[in-house]
Scaffold this motif. Sequence first.
Motif, PDB file in Angstrom:
ATOM      1  N   THR A 148      46.654  43.864  53.363  1.00  0.00           N
ATOM      2  CA  THR A 148      47.139  45.250  53.330  1.00  0.00           C
ATOM      3  C   THR A 148      46.115  46.167  52.667  1.00  0.00           C
ATOM      4  O   THR A 148      45.923  47.310  53.094  1.00  0.00           O
ATOM      5  CB  THR A 148      48.478  45.339  52.588  1.00  0.00           C
ATOM      6  OG1 THR A 148      48.289  44.908  51.232  1.00  0.00           O
ATOM      7  CG2 THR A 148      49.536  44.476  53.258  1.00  0.00           C
ATOM      8  N   LEU A 149      45.462  45.684  51.600  1.00  0.00           N
ATOM      9  CA  LEU A 149      44.441  46.490  50.922  1.00  0.00           C
ATOM     10  C   LEU A 149      43.225  46.695  51.820  1.00  0.00           C
ATOM     11  O   LEU A 149      42.672  47.796  51.883  1.00  0.00           O
ATOM     12  CB  LEU A 149      44.008  45.811  49.622  1.00  0.00           C
ATOM     13  CG  LEU A 149      45.077  45.651  48.535  1.00  0.00           C
ATOM     14  CD1 LEU A 149      44.468  44.966  47.310  1.00  0.00           C
ATOM     15  CD2 LEU A 149      45.684  46.994  48.155  1.00  0.00           C
ATOM     16  N   VAL A 150      42.805  45.626  52.500  1.00  0.00           N
ATOM     17  CA  VAL A 150      41.660  45.739  53.407  1.00  0.00           C
ATOM     18  C   VAL A 150      41.956  46.731  54.517  1.00  0.00           C
ATOM     19  O   VAL A 150      41.097  47.534  54.910  1.00  0.00           O
ATOM     20  CB  VAL A 150      41.292  44.360  53.980  1.00  0.00           C
ATOM     21  CG1 VAL A 150      40.262  44.492  55.092  1.00  0.00           C
ATOM     22  CG2 VAL A 150      40.773  43.450  52.877  1.00  0.00           C
ATOM     23  N   SER A 151      43.173  46.681  55.031  1.00  0.00           N
ATOM     24  CA  SER A 151      43.555  47.594  56.106  1.00  0.00           C
ATOM     25  C   SER A 151      43.535  49.034  55.609  1.00  0.00           C
ATOM     26  O   SER A 151      43.066  49.931  56.326  1.00  0.00           O
ATOM     27  CB  SER A 151      44.952  47.229  56.623  1.00  0.00           C
ATOM     28  OG  SER A 151      45.303  48.036  57.717  1.00  0.00           O
ATOM     29  N   TRP A 152      44.051  49.291  54.400  1.00  0.00           N
ATOM     30  CA  TRP A 152      44.008  50.642  53.841  1.00  0.00           C
ATOM     31  C   TRP A 152      42.554  51.097  53.655  1.00  0.00           C
ATOM     32  O   TRP A 152      42.194  52.215  53.970  1.00  0.00           O
ATOM     33  CB  TRP A 152      44.753  50.655  52.497  1.00  0.00           C
ATOM     34  CG  TRP A 152      44.710  52.003  51.801  1.00  0.00           C
ATOM     35  CD1 TRP A 152      43.680  52.515  51.098  1.00  0.00           C
ATOM     36  CD2 TRP A 152      45.730  52.996  51.788  1.00  0.00           C
ATOM     37  NE1 TRP A 152      43.993  53.761  50.621  1.00  0.00           N
ATOM     38  CE2 TRP A 152      45.249  54.087  51.028  1.00  0.00           C
ATOM     39  CE3 TRP A 152      47.022  53.070  52.339  1.00  0.00           C
ATOM     40  CZ2 TRP A 152      46.009  55.237  50.805  1.00  0.00           C
ATOM     41  CZ3 TRP A 152      47.787  54.215  52.114  1.00  0.00           C
ATOM     42  CH2 TRP A 152      47.270  55.277  51.354  1.00  0.00           C
ATOM     43  N   ARG A 153      41.747  50.180  53.125  1.00  0.00           N
ATOM     44  CA  ARG A 153      40.341  50.520  52.875  1.00  0.00           C
ATOM     45  C   ARG A 153      39.588  50.849  54.160  1.00  0.00           C
ATOM     46  O   ARG A 153      38.910  51.890  54.253  1.00  0.00           O
ATOM     47  CB  ARG A 153      39.660  49.343  52.176  1.00  0.00           C
ATOM     48  CG  ARG A 153      38.195  49.573  51.827  1.00  0.00           C
ATOM     49  CD  ARG A 153      37.546  48.281  51.397  1.00  0.00           C
ATOM     50  NE  ARG A 153      37.416  47.339  52.503  1.00  0.00           N
ATOM     51  CZ  ARG A 153      36.989  46.072  52.390  1.00  0.00           C
ATOM     52  NH1 ARG A 153      36.684  45.593  51.199  1.00  0.00           N
ATOM     53  NH2 ARG A 153      36.902  45.300  53.450  1.00  0.00           N
ATOM     54  N   PHE A 193      41.048  53.713  43.871  1.00  0.00           N
ATOM     55  CA  PHE A 193      39.669  53.284  44.115  1.00  0.00           C
ATOM     56  C   PHE A 193      39.388  51.939  43.449  1.00  0.00           C
ATOM     57  O   PHE A 193      38.699  51.081  44.022  1.00  0.00           O
ATOM     58  CB  PHE A 193      38.699  54.337  43.579  1.00  0.00           C
ATOM     59  CG  PHE A 193      38.497  55.508  44.506  1.00  0.00           C
ATOM     60  CD1 PHE A 193      39.572  56.116  45.123  1.00  0.00           C
ATOM     61  CD2 PHE A 193      37.234  56.014  44.732  1.00  0.00           C
ATOM     62  CE1 PHE A 193      39.400  57.206  45.972  1.00  0.00           C
ATOM     63  CE2 PHE A 193      37.031  57.096  45.586  1.00  0.00           C
ATOM     64  CZ  PHE A 193      38.129  57.700  46.207  1.00  0.00           C
ATOM     65  N   VAL A 194      39.920  51.759  42.264  1.00  0.00           N
ATOM     66  CA  VAL A 194      39.711  50.500  41.547  1.00  0.00           C
ATOM     67  C   VAL A 194      40.421  49.361  42.264  1.00  0.00           C
ATOM     68  O   VAL A 194      39.872  48.250  42.406  1.00  0.00           O
ATOM     69  CB  VAL A 194      40.198  50.620  40.085  1.00  0.00           C
ATOM     70  CG1 VAL A 194      40.160  49.259  39.382  1.00  0.00           C
ATOM     71  CG2 VAL A 194      39.346  51.632  39.312  1.00  0.00           C
ATOM     72  N   SER A 195      41.622  49.614  42.759  1.00  0.00           N
ATOM     73  CA  SER A 195      42.396  48.566  43.436  1.00  0.00           C
ATOM     74  C   SER A 195      41.724  48.086  44.708  1.00  0.00           C
ATOM     75  O   SER A 195      41.911  46.939  45.132  1.00  0.00           O
ATOM     76  CB  SER A 195      43.795  49.095  43.774  1.00  0.00           C
ATOM     77  OG  SER A 195      44.491  49.460  42.607  1.00  0.00           O
ATOM     78  N   LEU A 208      34.325  46.629  40.865  1.00  0.00           N
ATOM     79  CA  LEU A 208      34.332  48.095  40.791  1.00  0.00           C
ATOM     80  C   LEU A 208      33.372  48.700  41.806  1.00  0.00           C
ATOM     81  O   LEU A 208      32.960  49.853  41.662  1.00  0.00           O
ATOM     82  CB  LEU A 208      33.942  48.543  39.376  1.00  0.00           C
ATOM     83  CG  LEU A 208      34.919  48.173  38.261  1.00  0.00           C
ATOM     84  CD1 LEU A 208      34.342  48.549  36.898  1.00  0.00           C
ATOM     85  CD2 LEU A 208      36.267  48.851  38.467  1.00  0.00           C
ATOM     86  N   GLU A 209      33.056  47.924  42.833  1.00  0.00           N
ATOM     87  CA  GLU A 209      32.068  48.376  43.813  1.00  0.00           C
ATOM     88  C   GLU A 209      32.539  49.634  44.529  1.00  0.00           C
ATOM     89  O   GLU A 209      31.792  50.604  44.684  1.00  0.00           O
ATOM     90  CB  GLU A 209      31.796  47.260  44.819  1.00  0.00           C
ATOM     91  CG  GLU A 209      30.730  47.624  45.842  1.00  0.00           C
ATOM     92  CD  GLU A 209      30.440  46.494  46.809  1.00  0.00           C
ATOM     93  OE1 GLU A 209      29.686  46.729  47.771  1.00  0.00           O
ATOM     94  OE2 GLU A 209      30.977  45.379  46.610  1.00  0.00           O
ATOM     95  N   ILE A 210      33.789  49.637  45.022  1.00  0.00           N
ATOM     96  CA  ILE A 210      34.322  50.802  45.725  1.00  0.00           C
ATOM     97  C   ILE A 210      34.395  52.001  44.771  1.00  0.00           C
ATOM     98  O   ILE A 210      33.981  53.116  45.119  1.00  0.00           O
ATOM     99  CB  ILE A 210      35.722  50.491  46.300  1.00  0.00           C
ATOM    100  CG1 ILE A 210      35.623  49.413  47.386  1.00  0.00           C
ATOM    101  CG2 ILE A 210      36.382  51.764  46.842  1.00  0.00           C
ATOM    102  CD1 ILE A 210      34.882  49.861  48.617  1.00  0.00           C
ATOM    103  N   LEU A 262      39.729  58.756  33.928  1.00  0.00           N
ATOM    104  CA  LEU A 262      38.651  57.979  34.534  1.00  0.00           C
ATOM    105  C   LEU A 262      38.705  56.526  34.079  1.00  0.00           C
ATOM    106  O   LEU A 262      39.320  56.203  33.060  1.00  0.00           O
ATOM    107  CB  LEU A 262      37.290  58.588  34.161  1.00  0.00           C
ATOM    108  CG  LEU A 262      37.052  60.047  34.588  1.00  0.00           C
ATOM    109  CD1 LEU A 262      35.681  60.505  34.128  1.00  0.00           C
ATOM    110  CD2 LEU A 262      37.204  60.214  36.090  1.00  0.00           C
ATOM    111  N   HIS A 263      38.039  55.669  34.825  1.00  0.00           N
ATOM    112  CA  HIS A 263      37.968  54.263  34.422  1.00  0.00           C
ATOM    113  C   HIS A 263      37.031  54.132  33.230  1.00  0.00           C
ATOM    114  O   HIS A 263      36.018  54.837  33.134  1.00  0.00           O
ATOM    115  CB  HIS A 263      37.470  53.408  35.594  1.00  0.00           C
ATOM    116  CG  HIS A 263      37.627  51.932  35.354  1.00  0.00           C
ATOM    117  ND1 HIS A 263      36.647  51.175  34.755  1.00  0.00           N
ATOM    118  CD2 HIS A 263      38.661  51.088  35.622  1.00  0.00           C
ATOM    119  CE1 HIS A 263      37.060  49.929  34.669  1.00  0.00           C
ATOM    120  NE2 HIS A 263      38.275  49.839  35.193  1.00  0.00           N
TER     121      HIS A 263
END
Length: 788
Positions: A148-153, A193-195, A208-210, A262-263
């Motif tokens: 689901t996360l990959v699909s959102w991304r 973005f972190v997720s 934290l690449e994204i 912010l992170h």
Amino acid sequence: MFVTNKREPDLANTWAGLEEGVNTVMTKLECGMSHAKYMQLYTSIYDYCTSNSSSPQNTVHKTGVFIMKGAHIYASLNEYLQRHMKSLLTASESLVDENFLIYYTEQWAKYSVASKFVHRLFAYVNRFWVNRELDDSHKDVYDIYTLTLVSWRDNFFLHAQSKVMNAILSLVERQRNGETINTTLIKHVVDNFVSLGLNELDFKKSTLEIYSKYFQNPFIEHTRSYYQLESEKFIAENSIVDYMKKAEIRLAQEEKRVEEYLHISTKGVLIGKCEEVLIKSHMLPMQDEFQNLLDQDKIEDLTRMYGLLCRIPEGLDKLRTIFEAHVKKQGLISVEKVAEAAPTEAAEDDEDKPPPTKSKSKKPDSKADVVDPKVYVDSLLEVHKKYAELVNGAFRGEPGFNASLDKACREFVNRNSVCKTGTSKSPEMLAKFCDALLRKSSKVAEETEVEDILNSIMTVFKYVEDKDVFQKFYSKMLAKRLVNSTSANEDMESSMISKLKEACGYEYTSKLQRMFTDVTLSKDLNQAFKDQMDLSHGTSKDDYDFNIMVLATGQWPLTPPNTSFNIPEDLMKTYERFQRFYQNKHQGRKLNWLFQMSKGELKTTYLKASKAGYTFQVSIYQMGILLQYNNGISFTWNELLTNTNLSPEILGGQLGSLLKAKVLLICPSTSKVGVDKEAKFDLNPDFKSKKIRINFNVPIKSEQKVESDETHKTIEEDRKLLIQAAIVRIMKTRKSLKHLSLMDEVINQLQSRFKPKISDIKKCIDILLEKEYIERSKEQKDQYNYVA
């Protein structure tokens, strides 16, 4: 009985029911789902995956790999997610800025909750198909939640991220301009973005690449651009002090921004970039302003400047150099004021100018001869205290500034208008101040303040280069305090010696401590002598109150008398008795009498104006002169010289004190003779004084100057011996050493006590070459060899 075959589920029917349920979860989860419905969906997935149908759907792939039914469910779900993402993206096309962010965060909130629900719903697929695929290292297969996360991304985020960032940067800029914004929106986007940072090697972990690529990098670049424009405009229109306040506020705001939304990983990069733009880019004008702030004692602004420039690695270098020069200058100015306030020339004084010798007071060799030691030391301490407080406060005790302070203090303590060409005056003045502080009836400070002042003295002592000069003068003055019983407090004396021992080691104070041992032994010796006299002689008219100190020659910095002296007949019997007593007690020891250190009291019975008489406190030389007048009321210079056997210089100085006090008078008939052996000195029967006890045993300035000069000569001789000893010690260890290396090692060994001059080291090398302790190498002229 007949049993009918249960119809096995097919993919089309199964997914039709599942898609309706998944769509409900993705779009209407807030309406809820009953437990029965949930179990129905879960069961349908289980039934389909566990059916044994040989339908065409359950065939063998052309590669020979058996395709399990779980793959069909997984693929169908993936297709649905892609369609759902596209629908969300289409619905957001008309939205911009904050409205778009609101939509994006709301959809993400729904989707993230729904994704976890779907993950549990498809748990059987995860357990019996996904895990097997992952074990076979199929990198294009994910667990359902990760899917689901990959699909959102891939299907929503990557198409919308630039729009998201533009909206966020717009909000942040509004906030930086002073507007109030909805920071919760940005926080939700950051979390999103972190997720989405997925670890391709281990999906249970995140990266934290994204976040770094799509959020942090553009955020940092926007920050750089914003502050670059703002700082250049502000610094052109305002003062440096105002700019520093602005920069300080901006940095604090950015740190707060990290905390708000912010992170935490962004903090270092963000603050680093802000420091580069706000501080480093404008570092030179700030550094140039540092001198003005020091001159005006702007503590708050100095604190702010340090707080900013300490963030830049090289930001403090120039400040430390400026600070060192400033402190040195202020120290020199402070000492110069003290020197200017002192008299420019030593006033002539009758006690320094005995008439018979025609001697005149000499001008002081340096300003140190007329400057009050307390005022001098206080001026040094005042500068040190002021800037030490600045370092510890505004500069937070930073080691570099402490080092600059030490260098500056070392310079103005050792080389100033009072010291002139040499560095030995400061330790001498410091020793004199200690002497004034530790003597009885000292007016320097109250007893309760003495400990604090001693600590302050040690602060100056730390910067003194010629510590051997201080040691020599301090030991001489301590010896006088102990011999004359003028030490104010033994505990204070011990405290000072302990401080010196802590600073310079046991050897530096060993002789000082042994002096106290001799004083204690002398008390016992005196008591033993008195007890013996009482037993053997009883009370006699020849007995006087007698107290003597027997001191070890090697431990006390006392020199033999520089004149002969005839002991008065009144004291001779007591003198001889003690000589016999001591020789009987310590056979083989020799007593060398230091008459210049001796003193006594005389009772007058000749005065017309006072029947009770006065008590004169005198030196032993003055006593020798006055006791002559028991046999007559007038003596010539030559008679006094013969009877006392004093040298003309000493006799003249002692007579000067008595003449000034008018105990003796120059006979009028000879007062104009000048330097004449026939000058006569009469006892003054009309002597008067408001005091009953009168002290004539006061130091004579000319004698003090001579003693000081002799002490410096002794120091120079001691230094030559120390340098020679250091050279021999080094050469004995090294056996062979080049000239420059030997010079460096000698300096390193001795600099804790004094800084040896290059010329003195060379002379000592020549002396040792002549004495054949060392020799020049035959192969190399600049190399020395140790001669065993």
